[in-house]
Design an enzyme around this catalytic site. Structure first.
Site, PDB file in Angstrom:
ATOM      1  N   LYS A  46     -12.658  -5.881  -0.418  1.00  0.00           N
ATOM      2  CA  LYS A  46     -11.512  -6.345   0.233  1.00  0.00           C
ATOM      3  C   LYS A  46     -12.211  -7.331   1.359  1.00  0.00           C
ATOM      4  O   LYS A  46     -13.154  -6.721   1.899  1.00  0.00           O
ATOM      5  CB  LYS A  46     -10.799  -5.449   0.867  1.00  0.00           C
ATOM      6  N   SER A  66      -1.584  -4.545   0.839  1.00  0.00           N
ATOM      7  CA  SER A  66      -2.277  -5.781   1.026  1.00  0.00           C
ATOM      8  C   SER A  66      -3.713  -5.963   0.331  1.00  0.00           C
ATOM      9  O   SER A  66      -4.322  -7.043   0.260  1.00  0.00           O
ATOM     10  CB  SER A  66      -2.555  -6.006   2.639  1.00  0.00           C
ATOM     11  N   SER A 119      -1.306   0.051   1.461  1.00  0.00           N
ATOM     12  CA  SER A 119      -2.027  -1.389   1.213  1.00  0.00           C
ATOM     13  C   SER A 119      -3.066  -0.898   0.017  1.00  0.00           C
ATOM     14  O   SER A 119      -3.595  -1.803  -0.692  1.00  0.00           O
ATOM     15  CB  SER A 119      -2.831  -1.934   2.261  1.00  0.00           C
TER      16      SER A 119
END
Length: 280
Positions: free
Chosen positions: A84, A162, A186
């Protein structure tokens, strides 16, 4: 040109590890397959923020060379992964999903988790898109674009967030393991929306240094995998490495009193491909 199959999906992490050690596949071949799939699919899916093909291939070749010399870093060795866009990683500029300049806040030093990821032998393909500052559960991002949920290539459906790009990359077969973060869902939400397994670790279990914070007391690093078994294997390997690092500061396969013990494996990228310890 025919797009190659995902080289790990049908095998799982255990199966890939066995095939790698059995000479049925190399890390370099797996990386090349994922890079080819990224070239074809990611212009639509937009899972990746940045891909560094050259660095990934160099790392993969180093892992293959180490294994040929009898040095085995464990079940994640040679595995192509995505991370990420929240972490400081050498060679990448972190954005945390934003167009604002956040680099000064994060600094330039890799955190303990990213170092552990590399020391287990993982090959980082690139960084994945995310909701700005990791604050958003649908995956929608105005600032840097919303990845497509790969379950529908005709309509732009939400992937969850997310860790949106992390889920899309793994679900579409653009990596074998995705690293995300989870404060309030997330990792778990995009995993559910993209048909994956999402693991949220306990707050404080793994160090968050080198990662952009949302809520430092509850932020956690998480993993997205294709199965609970893959998650268990990845968790165990990374957790063991992080524990070893906290004790000795060098990889567990190097004796602590060795004259060539070292705090990272960066030098392996330039280590001549011959067996035996390097000259330092």
């Amino acid at each position: 040109m025919t797009m190659p199959q995902d080289p790990v999906a049908a095998l799982g992490i255990n199966g890939f590890a066995a095939a790698l050690r059995g000479g049925e596949i190399t890390s370099e071949a797996a990386v090349n397959a994922y890079l080819a799939r990224i070239d074809v699919l990611d212009p639509l899916l937009q899972a990746y923020e940045c891909v560094d093909a050259e660095r990934a291939l160099a790392t993969a070749r180093a892992m293959d060379s180490l294994l040929a010399c009898g040095i085995d870093l464990g079940p994640l060795m040679g595995l192509p992964v995505s991370v990420k866009d929240l972490f400081v990683i050498d060679g990448f500029t972190p954005h945390a999903g934003s167009n604002l300049p956040i680099q000064e806040r994060l600094g330039t030093e890799e955190g303990r988790f990213i170092r552990a990821l590399k020391e287990t032998g993982c090959v980082i393909l690139g960084t994945t898109r995310m909701v700005e500052f990791a604050l958003g559960i649908t995956g929608h991002s105005v600032s840097r674009g919303t990845p497509w949920n790969p379950w529908d290539d005709q309509h732009h459906r939400l992937p969850g967030g997310s860790s949106s790009g992390a889920a899309v990359a793994l679900s579409a077969g653009l990596c074998a393991l995705s690293v995300g973060s989870d404060t309030g869902g997330s990792v778990r939400v995009p995993a559910a929306m993209c048909g994956l397994f999402g693991l949220k670790t306990t707050a404080g279990l793994w160090p968050n240094d080198g990662a952009f914070p949302l809520e430092p007391n509850t932020d956690t690093i998480g993993l997205l995998t294709r199965s609970a078994q893959d998650a268990a294997i990845a968790f165990e390997s990374l957790h063991a490495r992080l524990n070893a690092a906290s004790v000795s500061g060098c990889p567990p396969w190097i004796p602590r009193d060795s004259p060539w013990a070292f705090p990272s494996i960066t030098f392996l990228m330039t280590w001549p491909r011959t067996c035996g310890p390097p000259t330092i």
